[in-house]
Motif scaffolding. Structure first.
Motif: not given
Length: 359
Positions: A65-69, A182-188, A252-256, A306-313
């Motif tokens: 759980m968390g932000a992919p970035t 807990m750092g914007c990513s955890v295992m659930i 990256t805001t509120t864990g997304f 291509i993931t949303t965190e992987g999108l580049r100009y």
């Protein structure tokens, strides 16, 4: 019929899941490393179909759980995966018999592989969405009355916790706060369900679909064929747009990971709106497709997702739309995952461009 995931199958599984993940679910390469490590240490994973489940089975979902970035830099480890499941077992007073994917997307298609290997239990050929969504309650089991809690979480520092909540939306809200702290990513680990509940609510054959998509890409490239066309045909979707990424706004805001991307092509511009996953595609001022159907960004020539965190100009991409599980188009489901939930004042648009009456 059961089958086995070994180290060699991890790559096509993750590659296919990245496609169904619609930009979210975490980096597939990171998930591949974690699953491969677990298989090398504990052996291959047995995958079983839903019809092989006994009614009294205890199935739980394992996920990150968390932000992919954040996941790109804060790498997961196997101890966190096991700790979250063990914490849940302690509260339930039972040993988990099967692990399932909450979603098929990037890292969250392979975290359950790692969990099943480390725990020595079978993995279900199924998942809770048939795609990826950004919030915890956004799974089909929610529509069938399956509760997310008790839900356990574990971080890289050794912290664990277990939530018991009044409904799945509250599980998301409270767990998200813990995740950010807990750092914007955890295992659930959560959604404990019986075999009967799993058969009723989960999406059948989703891991097989992922492996098939991954193998389709490899076969197309070996045969000098167009992998994007083959993916479109396999998913029963359509290609929306092709062009070059000219702008990406992402925070990256509120864990997304939230933002938008603009793709410039021969026919104008395509704008993609995302919250971890792509939620809406708009060509100039016209909406083409919205959540809950799938909006997928693929590398123009290779067909790699291509993931949303992987999108580049400068990336040359093709955007594909595909149908979601039909259950996502009920009024109840649209209220939970339709464009209105995410603040878009538009009717749901299907992958083929047809608009529905907003729920």
């Amino acid at each position: 019929m059961s089958w086995t995931i070994d180290v060699d199958q991890v790559r096509p599984l993750a590659r296919g899941a990245a496609i169904l993940g619609t930009g979210g679910g975490g980096d597939p390469y990171i998930g591949s490393l974690l699953a491969a490590q677990a298989i090398r240490e504990h052996g291959p994973v047995t995958v079983v179909g839903l019809d092989e489940l006994g009614d009294d089975a205890l199935v739980v979902t394992a996920a990150m759980m968390g932000a992919p970035t954040v996941m790109v830099e804060k790498l997961p480890n196997l101890d966190e995966v096991v700790a979250s499941v063990r914490a849940l077992e302690h509260v339930l007073g039972r040993t988990v018999s099967h692990v399932a994917c909450a979603e098929v997307g990037g890292v969250n298609s392979t975290v359950p592989v790692a969990a099943a290997a480390a725990l020595g239990v079978p993995l279900l050929d199924a998942d809770g969405m048939g795609r990826a969504f950004p919030e915890l309650q956004m799974v089909l089991p929610t529509l069938y009355g399956v509760t997310a809690s008790p839900l356990s979480f574990a971080d890289d520092k050794g912290n664990t916790g277990v939530l018991t909540t009044v409904d799945n939306t509250w599980t998301e809200r409270i767990a998200r706060v813990a995740c950010v702290e807990m750092g914007c990513s955890v295992m659930i680990a959560g959604f404990p369900m019986s075999g009967a509940q799993a058969r009723e609510s989960l999406v059948r054959g989703s891991l097989s679909t992922c492996v098939g998509l991954g193998e389709e890409i490899a076969a197309a490239r070996a045969e000098h064929d167009d992998p994007v066309r083959r993916i479109v045909e396999r998913l029963g979707g359509r290609e929306l747009f092709a062009g070059k990424v000219v702008d990406v706004e992402r925070a990256t805001t509120t864990g997304f990971a939230r933002g938008r991307a603009r793709i410039e092509g021969a026919g104008g511009d395509l704008v993609l709106e995302f919250q971890n996953e792509h939620l809406l595609a708009r060509h100039d001022d016209r909406v083409l497709v919205t959540t809950p159907d799938l909006i997928i960004v693929l590398e123009h020539d290779t067909g790699e997702a291509i993931t949303t965190e992987g999108l580049r100009y400068g990336q040359r991409v093709r955007v594909v739309a595909a149908p979601a599980d039909p259950r996502w188009h009920s009024d109840e489901a649209l209220a939970m995952v339709g464009p209105g939930y995410f603040g878009y004042d538009v009717a749901p648009h299907r992958f083929d461009g047809t608009a529905a009456v907003a729920a």
